[in-house]
Each structure stands twice: as C-alpha cells, then as structure tokens.
Design a protein around this motif. Sequence first.
Motif, PDB file in Angstrom:
ATOM      1  N   LEU A 319       0.828  -1.210   0.000  1.00  0.00           N
ATOM      2  CA  LEU A 319       0.000   0.000   0.000  1.00  0.00           C
ATOM      3  C   LEU A 319       0.864   1.263   0.000  1.00  0.00           C
ATOM      4  O   LEU A 319       0.591   2.224  -0.714  1.00  0.00           O
ATOM      5  CB  LEU A 319      -0.918  -0.018   1.225  1.00  0.00           C
ATOM      6  CG  LEU A 319      -1.791   1.244   1.419  1.00  0.00           C
ATOM      7  CD1 LEU A 319      -2.756   1.418   0.240  1.00  0.00           C
ATOM      8  CD2 LEU A 319      -2.525   1.185   2.747  1.00  0.00           C
ATOM      9  N   MET A 320       1.907   1.266   0.801  1.00  0.00           N
ATOM     10  CA  MET A 320       2.821   2.418   0.846  1.00  0.00           C
ATOM     11  C   MET A 320       3.462   2.670  -0.515  1.00  0.00           C
ATOM     12  O   MET A 320       3.545   3.806  -0.985  1.00  0.00           O
ATOM     13  CB  MET A 320       3.910   2.183   1.897  1.00  0.00           C
ATOM     14  CG  MET A 320       3.438   2.193   3.335  1.00  0.00           C
ATOM     15  SD  MET A 320       4.844   1.949   4.466  1.00  0.00           S
ATOM     16  CE  MET A 320       3.995   1.926   6.046  1.00  0.00           C
ATOM     17  N   VAL A 321       3.933   1.580  -1.149  1.00  0.00           N
ATOM     18  CA  VAL A 321       4.583   1.712  -2.454  1.00  0.00           C
ATOM     19  C   VAL A 321       3.616   2.266  -3.481  1.00  0.00           C
ATOM     20  O   VAL A 321       3.948   3.156  -4.279  1.00  0.00           O
ATOM     21  CB  VAL A 321       5.162   0.349  -2.903  1.00  0.00           C
ATOM     22  CG1 VAL A 321       5.660   0.441  -4.344  1.00  0.00           C
ATOM     23  CG2 VAL A 321       6.283  -0.086  -1.985  1.00  0.00           C
ATOM     24  N   VAL A 322       2.371   1.732  -3.481  1.00  0.00           N
ATOM     25  CA  VAL A 322       1.378   2.198  -4.450  1.00  0.00           C
ATOM     26  C   VAL A 322       1.083   3.687  -4.253  1.00  0.00           C
ATOM     27  O   VAL A 322       1.006   4.466  -5.213  1.00  0.00           O
ATOM     28  CB  VAL A 322       0.087   1.351  -4.341  1.00  0.00           C
ATOM     29  CG1 VAL A 322      -1.042   1.971  -5.162  1.00  0.00           C
ATOM     30  CG2 VAL A 322       0.349  -0.079  -4.788  1.00  0.00           C
ATOM     31  N   LEU A 323       0.892   4.076  -3.004  1.00  0.00           N
ATOM     32  CA  LEU A 323       0.631   5.497  -2.725  1.00  0.00           C
ATOM     33  C   LEU A 323       1.799   6.381  -3.150  1.00  0.00           C
ATOM     34  O   LEU A 323       1.600   7.482  -3.698  1.00  0.00           O
ATOM     35  CB  LEU A 323       0.347   5.677  -1.231  1.00  0.00           C
ATOM     36  CG  LEU A 323      -0.981   5.083  -0.720  1.00  0.00           C
ATOM     37  CD1 LEU A 323      -1.075   5.234   0.793  1.00  0.00           C
ATOM     38  CD2 LEU A 323      -2.172   5.764  -1.400  1.00  0.00           C
ATOM     39  N   GLU A 324       3.006   5.915  -2.920  1.00  0.00           N
ATOM     40  CA  GLU A 324       4.188   6.694  -3.313  1.00  0.00           C
ATOM     41  C   GLU A 324       4.258   6.846  -4.826  1.00  0.00           C
ATOM     42  O   GLU A 324       4.552   7.929  -5.353  1.00  0.00           O
ATOM     43  CB  GLU A 324       5.465   6.020  -2.801  1.00  0.00           C
ATOM     44  CG  GLU A 324       5.649   6.078  -1.302  1.00  0.00           C
ATOM     45  CD  GLU A 324       5.845   7.502  -0.811  1.00  0.00           C
ATOM     46  OE1 GLU A 324       6.880   8.124  -1.128  1.00  0.00           O
ATOM     47  OE2 GLU A 324       4.940   8.004  -0.125  1.00  0.00           O
ATOM     48  N   VAL A 325       3.996   5.760  -5.548  1.00  0.00           N
ATOM     49  CA  VAL A 325       4.026   5.820  -7.017  1.00  0.00           C
ATOM     50  C   VAL A 325       2.959   6.778  -7.535  1.00  0.00           C
ATOM     51  O   VAL A 325       3.206   7.578  -8.450  1.00  0.00           O
ATOM     52  CB  VAL A 325       3.836   4.406  -7.608  1.00  0.00           C
ATOM     53  CG1 VAL A 325       3.636   4.486  -9.130  1.00  0.00           C
ATOM     54  CG2 VAL A 325       5.036   3.528  -7.279  1.00  0.00           C
ATOM     55  N   LEU A 326       1.747   6.700  -6.954  1.00  0.00           N
ATOM     56  CA  LEU A 326       0.678   7.603  -7.391  1.00  0.00           C
ATOM     57  C   LEU A 326       1.036   9.064  -7.143  1.00  0.00           C
ATOM     58  O   LEU A 326       0.813   9.922  -7.996  1.00  0.00           O
ATOM     59  CB  LEU A 326      -0.622   7.237  -6.660  1.00  0.00           C
ATOM     60  CG  LEU A 326      -1.269   5.894  -7.045  1.00  0.00           C
ATOM     61  CD1 LEU A 326      -2.474   5.603  -6.158  1.00  0.00           C
ATOM     62  CD2 LEU A 326      -1.683   5.907  -8.518  1.00  0.00           C
ATOM     63  N   LEU A 327       1.605   9.338  -5.970  1.00  0.00           N
ATOM     64  CA  LEU A 327       2.017  10.717  -5.663  1.00  0.00           C
ATOM     65  C   LEU A 327       3.128  11.190  -6.597  1.00  0.00           C
ATOM     66  O   LEU A 327       3.124  12.325  -7.073  1.00  0.00           O
ATOM     67  CB  LEU A 327       2.480  10.819  -4.208  1.00  0.00           C
ATOM     68  CG  LEU A 327       1.381  10.812  -3.152  1.00  0.00           C
ATOM     69  CD1 LEU A 327       2.009  10.748  -1.750  1.00  0.00           C
ATOM     70  CD2 LEU A 327       0.500  12.056  -3.266  1.00  0.00           C
ATOM     71  N   TYR A 328       4.088  10.313  -6.853  1.00  0.00           N
ATOM     72  CA  TYR A 328       5.206  10.688  -7.731  1.00  0.00           C
ATOM     73  C   TYR A 328       4.698  11.043  -9.133  1.00  0.00           C
ATOM     74  O   TYR A 328       5.113  12.048  -9.725  1.00  0.00           O
ATOM     75  CB  TYR A 328       6.217   9.548  -7.796  1.00  0.00           C
ATOM     76  CG  TYR A 328       7.417   9.859  -8.668  1.00  0.00           C
ATOM     77  CD1 TYR A 328       8.482  10.602  -8.157  1.00  0.00           C
ATOM     78  CD2 TYR A 328       7.486   9.417  -9.989  1.00  0.00           C
ATOM     79  CE1 TYR A 328       9.590  10.898  -8.944  1.00  0.00           C
ATOM     80  CE2 TYR A 328       8.580   9.724 -10.777  1.00  0.00           C
ATOM     81  CZ  TYR A 328       9.632  10.457 -10.260  1.00  0.00           C
ATOM     82  OH  TYR A 328      10.700  10.752 -11.048  1.00  0.00           O
ATOM     83  N   ARG A 329       3.803  10.205  -9.669  1.00  0.00           N
ATOM     84  CA  ARG A 329       3.262  10.468 -11.005  1.00  0.00           C
ATOM     85  C   ARG A 329       2.471  11.775 -11.011  1.00  0.00           C
ATOM     86  O   ARG A 329       2.542  12.556 -11.961  1.00  0.00           O
ATOM     87  CB  ARG A 329       2.371   9.309 -11.443  1.00  0.00           C
ATOM     88  CG  ARG A 329       3.127   8.019 -11.737  1.00  0.00           C
ATOM     89  CD  ARG A 329       2.194   6.954 -12.252  1.00  0.00           C
ATOM     90  NE  ARG A 329       1.549   7.380 -13.495  1.00  0.00           N
ATOM     91  CZ  ARG A 329       0.609   6.660 -14.126  1.00  0.00           C
ATOM     92  NH1 ARG A 329       0.235   5.488 -13.623  1.00  0.00           N
ATOM     93  NH2 ARG A 329       0.075   7.108 -15.235  1.00  0.00           N
ATOM     94  N   GLN A 330       1.723  12.005  -9.942  1.00  0.00           N
ATOM     95  CA  GLN A 330       0.936  13.240  -9.856  1.00  0.00           C
ATOM     96  C   GLN A 330       1.845  14.472  -9.872  1.00  0.00           C
ATOM     97  O   GLN A 330       1.603  15.436 -10.600  1.00  0.00           O
ATOM     98  CB  GLN A 330       0.112  13.211  -8.565  1.00  0.00           C
ATOM     99  CG  GLN A 330      -0.847  14.382  -8.397  1.00  0.00           C
ATOM    100  CD  GLN A 330      -2.171  14.153  -9.099  1.00  0.00           C
ATOM    101  OE1 GLN A 330      -2.369  13.100  -9.688  1.00  0.00           O
ATOM    102  NE2 GLN A 330      -3.027  15.144  -9.069  1.00  0.00           N
TER     103      GLN A 330
END
Length: 337
Positions: A319-330
């Motif tokens: 979950l942490m990794v997914v959230l980090e990837v989403l934030l990075y792309r944003q």
Amino acid sequence: MIVDCAIYRDGRRSQGPEDLSDALAEARASGKAFLWIGLHDPTEHEFDRVAEEFALHPLAVEDALKAHQRPKLEVYDDSLFMVLKPVSYEAETDTVSSGEVMVFVGDSFVVTVRHGDCPPLREVRQSLEQQPGMLRHGPTGVLYMIADATVDHYLEVAAELGTDLEELEAEVFAPDGGGSRGGGSRGTASRIYNFKRQILEFRRATVPLAAQVTRLAGVGPVAAALPYVHHDARPFFGDVNDHLTRVNESGEGLDRLVSDILSAHLAQTSVRQNDDMRKISSWAAMAAVPTMVAGIYGMNFEHMPELHWTWAYPAVLLLMVVLEVLLYRQFKERGWL
C-alpha cells in the motif's frame, strides 16, 4: 608641482623667461603668443604664486585646489574657468575611476591643473605641438583639444563598458543562470550592482559636461559669446558636443540595460527558489504518507484492522509503495519534480 611651462608663438613652442610674470608679459607683448602652464596636484603655496601672477579669481582658485568638483564652466573678470572629469576603466576589476582637469583661459595664457591619475595632459600638449594650425588659435585651441581628448576617451570607456556588460549579460542568461546555487547567485547580483555603480560614476563625469560644451558650441538658449573663446571655434566645440551626446546616450542605454539585467537575474532567482520549494514540498508529501501509515501501525493498540492477518505486513508495504508511485506520477505530471 609645475610639470611644464612654455610660450607658444605662431604655432611653435619657444623658450621664454623662467619668471612667470616676465613670461606672461612677453607673450602679451607679441600679441600672437600665449603662455601655457601645466600643474599636477599643486600645493596651496605653489598655486598661490600662479594665481597671483595671472589674477585668477579666488573662488576658482579654491575649486582648483580642493578638487572634487562637478564639470562646469564659469566666467570671471580676468579668466574663463572650466572643470572636466577624465575617466579611466580597469576592465579586470570592472572599476571606473575619475580624475579632474581644471583649465583657466585668459588674456594670452592657459593654466591647466590636473588632479588624480587621469590621463596626463602631456599627450594633448604633444599632439598640439604637432598641429601648428590649431596652436595659432591660441588658448581657445588648447581648451578645445583638452575637451576633445577628454570626450574621445569617454567614447573608448563607454565601448569597454558595453563589452563587459555583454559578457555579464551572457553570464546571467547562461543555462546555469550564472551560478544559480548558493553564493553564486549572490555573487552575480553583487557584480551587477557593482557594475551599475561604475556606470553611475561614469555618468557623473559625462552628463554635467553636456551643458558646458553646449555653451562653448554656442547652441541653445545659452548661446551668448564667451570671453576668451574665439567665435570661429564654435564649430569645433560643436563636434565635441556631438561626440558627448553619443557618450551620454550610450551611458543612458548602459544604465537601463544593467537595470534590466539585474531585474531579470532577480526574477530568475525567484523562479528557481519557487521550483526548489515545490520539489521540497513534493518530497515532503511523499515522505509523509509512509510515515503516517507506519505511525498508525506503531501505536501498539490491540484491536487494529488486519493486525493478526498473515499477509498484513506485506500488504501494508505494498500500500505504501502504491501510494508513493501515485504521488510521484501526480507531481511529475504537474512539473513539480
């Protein structure tokens, strides 16, 4: 001290009496001769003798001794007094320095007083001695040659300032912004501001001189005839006035350009700081998400969601990794990273 003293007769230098009074009397007696005395940083005692012999006005004598005068032209009963400020430019240190030349013009005499390390008048005297035709114009010819040499040197300094300003402009608009990090940015701003001060020093010498040369050229509302200045010399002073106009236009352009460069540099610095703040904020936001999740699961409460589930630990990490990837792309799409 007196650096040179000579009588000029029919455009030629000639030896005269060593006594100033006798030399002046001889120059006046011939009718077509004049005495030219040159002094460099004279003491009060040295200049008192000259002032007494040539009946120089006390106010002009005071100005000539104290120096630090603005360019000006004053008419007294027995002489015409003019102040010019020659300048020199040291390209290695980007420094403009100015000296002063005071010129007394009277009946059959010229007295020049030089202060500071400005270009010496010896070159002007040597140039005049090779131009008998100009020397035949008497003290007016000397005044013209000094003014012409001073203004011509202004043109050279203005050209050197323009060249260095182009280099400074290229540095500011370089891809790295002329040193965009830390002390580099402050150093560039300091250089620009110092350059602006040098241009101001240059304009202090050139701008006030315009009105005085205009008077000598007989142009405008102050076109009345000046004593001890031959009427036929007006076209020559008109040429000096044209050159000085070019100098002042160049100085004004340099001043505006360096102000624009400083504004552009400050704007670039502000934009870079905003970019840095957005990057820092983005990384802080990305760091806050796992910190929050880890903080929740680190509170040691007994009844927590999925606490006893076998796959809870890897699920939370995922979950942490997914959230980090989403934030990075944003943040990447918005140009913050």
